[in-house]
Design an enzyme around this catalytic site. Sequence first.
Site, PDB file in Angstrom:
ATOM      1  N   ILE A  13       6.633  -4.551   0.609  1.00 48.23           N
ATOM      2  CA  ILE A  13       6.933  -3.048   0.435  1.00 48.23           C
ATOM      3  C   ILE A  13       7.823  -2.260   1.820  1.00 48.23           C
ATOM      4  O   ILE A  13       8.286  -1.347   1.492  1.00 48.23           O
ATOM      5  CB  ILE A  13       5.575  -2.317   0.128  1.00 48.23           C
ATOM      6  CG1 ILE A  13       6.011  -0.991  -0.366  1.00 48.23           C
ATOM      7  CG2 ILE A  13       4.650  -2.101   1.187  1.00 48.23           C
ATOM      8  CD1 ILE A  13       6.801  -0.915  -1.822  1.00 48.23           C
ATOM      9  N   SER A  35       4.440  -7.097  13.347  1.00 49.25           N
ATOM     10  CA  SER A  35       4.342  -8.052  12.229  1.00 49.25           C
ATOM     11  C   SER A  35       4.218  -9.438  12.804  1.00 49.25           C
ATOM     12  O   SER A  35       4.741  -9.759  13.687  1.00 49.25           O
ATOM     13  CB  SER A  35       5.386  -7.915  11.291  1.00 49.25           C
ATOM     14  OG  SER A  35       5.030  -8.614   9.827  1.00 49.25           O
ATOM     15  N   ARG A  36       3.485 -10.255  12.204  1.00 47.34           N
ATOM     16  CA  ARG A  36       3.241 -11.581  12.699  1.00 47.34           C
ATOM     17  C   ARG A  36       4.421 -12.424  12.406  1.00 47.34           C
ATOM     18  O   ARG A  36       4.853 -13.278  12.994  1.00 47.34           O
ATOM     19  CB  ARG A  36       1.977 -12.265  12.016  1.00 47.34           C
ATOM     20  CG  ARG A  36       0.782 -11.447  12.789  1.00 47.34           C
ATOM     21  CD  ARG A  36      -0.392 -12.069  11.828  1.00 47.34           C
ATOM     22  NE  ARG A  36      -0.299 -11.904  10.264  1.00 47.34           N
ATOM     23  CZ  ARG A  36      -1.138 -11.904   9.529  1.00 47.34           C
ATOM     24  NH1 ARG A  36      -2.249 -12.318   9.687  1.00 47.34           N
ATOM     25  NH2 ARG A  36      -0.783 -11.728   8.173  1.00 47.34           N
ATOM     26  N   LYS A  89      -1.002   2.733  -0.282  1.00 51.81           N
ATOM     27  CA  LYS A  89      -1.961   2.782  -1.291  1.00 51.81           C
ATOM     28  C   LYS A  89      -2.316   1.114  -1.586  1.00 51.81           C
ATOM     29  O   LYS A  89      -1.479   0.520  -1.382  1.00 51.81           O
ATOM     30  CB  LYS A  89      -1.398   3.471  -2.584  1.00 51.81           C
ATOM     31  CG  LYS A  89      -0.145   3.198  -3.168  1.00 51.81           C
ATOM     32  CD  LYS A  89      -0.024   1.422  -3.813  1.00 51.81           C
ATOM     33  CE  LYS A  89      -0.881   1.017  -4.645  1.00 51.81           C
ATOM     34  NZ  LYS A  89      -0.461  -0.488  -5.077  1.00 51.81           N
ATOM     35  N   ASP A 167      -4.233  -2.870  -8.441  1.00 53.66           N
ATOM     36  CA  ASP A 167      -3.318  -2.707  -7.396  1.00 53.66           C
ATOM     37  C   ASP A 167      -2.070  -1.784  -8.051  1.00 53.66           C
ATOM     38  O   ASP A 167      -1.595  -0.547  -7.295  1.00 53.66           O
ATOM     39  CB  ASP A 167      -2.889  -3.928  -6.811  1.00 53.66           C
ATOM     40  CG  ASP A 167      -1.621  -3.812  -5.734  1.00 53.66           C
ATOM     41  OD1 ASP A 167      -1.994  -3.268  -4.688  1.00 53.66           O
ATOM     42  OD2 ASP A 167      -0.539  -3.888  -6.167  1.00 53.66           O
TER      43      ASP A 167
HETATM   44  P1  NAP Z   1       2.814  -8.360   1.419  1.00 59.61           P
HETATM   45  O1  NAP Z   1       4.315  -8.315   1.392  1.00 59.61           O
HETATM   46  O2  NAP Z   1       1.883  -9.497   1.011  1.00 59.61           O
HETATM   47  O3  NAP Z   1       2.085  -7.984   2.848  1.00 59.61           O
HETATM   48  C1  NAP Z   1       2.863  -6.918   3.714  1.00 59.61           C
HETATM   49  C2  NAP Z   1       2.734  -7.751   5.240  1.00 59.61           C
HETATM   50  O4  NAP Z   1       1.189  -7.249   5.468  1.00 59.61           O
HETATM   51  C3  NAP Z   1       2.849  -9.002   5.304  1.00 59.61           C
HETATM   52  O5  NAP Z   1       4.304  -9.160   5.316  1.00 59.61           O
HETATM   53  C4  NAP Z   1       1.970  -9.415   6.693  1.00 59.61           C
HETATM   54  O6  NAP Z   1       2.829  -9.238   7.732  1.00 59.61           O
HETATM   55  C5  NAP Z   1       0.902  -7.930   6.632  1.00 59.61           C
HETATM   56  N1  NAP Z   1      -0.362  -8.556   6.441  1.00 59.61           N
HETATM   57  C6  NAP Z   1      -0.712  -9.526   5.334  1.00 59.61           C
HETATM   58  N2  NAP Z   1      -1.939  -9.863   5.702  1.00 59.61           N
HETATM   59  C7  NAP Z   1      -2.527  -9.243   6.972  1.00 59.61           C
HETATM   60  C8  NAP Z   1      -3.533  -9.242   7.547  1.00 59.61           C
HETATM   61  N3  NAP Z   1      -4.581  -9.895   7.399  1.00 59.61           N
HETATM   62  N4  NAP Z   1      -3.394  -8.838   8.910  1.00 59.61           N
HETATM   63  C9  NAP Z   1      -2.539  -7.947   9.225  1.00 59.61           C
HETATM   64  N5  NAP Z   1      -1.151  -7.999   8.598  1.00 59.61           N
HETATM   65  C10 NAP Z   1      -1.399  -8.573   7.421  1.00 59.61           C
HETATM   66  O7  NAP Z   1       2.215  -7.002   0.544  1.00 59.61           O
HETATM   67  P2  NAP Z   1       3.110  -5.887  -0.025  1.00 59.61           P
HETATM   68  O8  NAP Z   1       3.458  -6.273  -1.492  1.00 59.61           O
HETATM   69  O9  NAP Z   1       4.176  -5.305   1.121  1.00 59.61           O
HETATM   70  O10 NAP Z   1       1.909  -4.868  -0.011  1.00 59.61           O
HETATM   71  C11 NAP Z   1       1.218  -4.164   0.935  1.00 59.61           C
HETATM   72  C12 NAP Z   1       0.444  -2.675   0.427  1.00 59.61           C
HETATM   73  O11 NAP Z   1       1.775  -2.026  -0.162  1.00 59.61           O
HETATM   74  C13 NAP Z   1      -0.410  -3.077  -0.662  1.00 59.61           C
HETATM   75  O12 NAP Z   1      -1.325  -2.277  -0.429  1.00 59.61           O
HETATM   76  C14 NAP Z   1       0.356  -2.568  -2.038  1.00 59.61           C
HETATM   77  O13 NAP Z   1      -0.724  -2.199  -2.713  1.00 59.61           O
HETATM   78  C15 NAP Z   1       1.492  -1.441  -1.447  1.00 59.61           C
HETATM   79  N6  NAP Z   1       2.479  -1.755  -2.306  1.00 59.61           N
HETATM   80  C16 NAP Z   1       3.066  -2.602  -2.541  1.00 59.61           C
HETATM   81  C17 NAP Z   1       4.290  -2.500  -3.437  1.00 59.61           C
HETATM   82  C18 NAP Z   1       4.886  -3.938  -4.002  1.00 59.61           C
HETATM   83  O14 NAP Z   1       5.909  -3.682  -4.760  1.00 59.61           O
HETATM   84  N7  NAP Z   1       4.685  -5.070  -3.751  1.00 59.61           N
HETATM   85  C19 NAP Z   1       4.634  -1.212  -3.830  1.00 59.61           C
HETATM   86  C20 NAP Z   1       4.037   0.050  -3.423  1.00 59.61           C
HETATM   87  C21 NAP Z   1       2.876  -0.423  -2.671  1.00 59.61           C
HETATM   88  P3  NAP Z   1       2.840 -10.597   8.960  1.00 59.61           P
HETATM   89  O15 NAP Z   1       2.295 -11.642   8.226  1.00 59.61           O
HETATM   90  O16 NAP Z   1       4.229 -10.544   9.165  1.00 59.61           O
HETATM   91  O17 NAP Z   1       1.781 -10.021   9.887  1.00 59.61           O
END
Ligand code: NAP
Length: 305
Positions: A13, A35-36, A89, A167
């Site tokens: 996101i 970010s890691r 969110k 989600d």
């Molecule tokens: P994601 O790509 O799986 O995770 C986002 C980033 O968070 C990862 O790249 C990771 O970065 C970091 N992360 C993951 N686990 C972590 C941990 N335990 N501690 C610290 N950092 C961590 O997920 P996403 O799809 O972007 O979703 C993230 C949020 O955005 C969620 O709450 C989701 O509901 C919301 N969202 C997502 C979308 C969508 O289309 N995917 C749309 C709207 C909102 P590093 O490993 O590099 O640190």
Amino acid sequence: MRRSIALIGIGKIALDQHVPALVASPDWQLAATVSRSGTVAGVQSYTSFGEMLARNPDIDTVSLCMPPVPRFEYAHAALMAGRHVMLEKPPGASLAEVHALERLARNQGLTLFTTWHSRMAHAVAPAKAWLADTTITRAHITWREDVRKWHPGQTWVFQAGGMGVFDPGINALSILTEILPAPVHMRGAELTFPSNCQTPIAASLTFSGNVSADFDWRQQGPQTWDIAVETPKGQLYLRMGGNVLEIDGKVQAGENSIMGEYPALYARMAELVKTGASDVDLSPMIHVADALTLGIRTQTEAFHL
Ligand code: NAP
């Protein structure tokens, strides 16, 4: 002058929506990332949040994009370090932790914004205005998408605290709680859990006021993000996740694009910081908690992303 902001958790996101919204923003300068594994070209990057905070006293705002379970620790540390905080969110893994952040932000004199991007969809405000002076006789949400397409490899969604189909479903609930002229509450839920998952892959919800919802993450082919509302003056349809408004079958407002949502969130965050206000609304997440409290559970076959 644009304010400096740091983006934390450079994943799907952050790259799909937050970075483009910030690059185009008249209010914000993306000054650092944490970010890691992820980085953004041309922006100083850190792997340690503490180091980023210590080295950049001029960055007074952070936007947290990681999944909900790890987010509290980051939000707490940011507020303790005197930074305004914007939360993706759902705003947390539990209601109580968001209440704790709200109290801390108030005590620190800082802004906390629990964002709900779907509320910024093009047709949500016109739908709310159209419904404001009428009675709802029935409303139904259909939110059916393919988790493998939208969350590739994101195993956290099926782990405890990942919320499963809620989600995306919480986006529908964020619209529902925004547009209905009077609140509703959960009466019952049927939740379907794959045998290898801690969170549901499908949910059928029944609310007071003849309101219902059908969430499913196994949808292949056409994807559906619709809300139908029946009233004495006609039938309203919000389609495309709140971006297109139809009344009695005719398109009235909106645009079939989600790209307005995050620019609107960042504009709102800028206004909140400028005015010293917070915006914390947990009503969509209360419905999720209630569904998980009241829901009848059935088990289905194992599911793999
Ligand atoms: P994601 O790509 O799986 O995770 C986002 C980033 O968070 C990862 O790249 C990771 O970065 C970091 N992360 C993951 N686990 C972590 C941990 N335990 N501690 C610290 N950092 C961590 O997920 P996403 O799809 O972007 O979703 C993230 C949020 O955005 C969620 O709450 C989701 O509901 C919301 N969202 C997502 C979308 C969508 O289309 N995917 C749309 C709207 C909102 P590093 O490993 O590099 O640190």
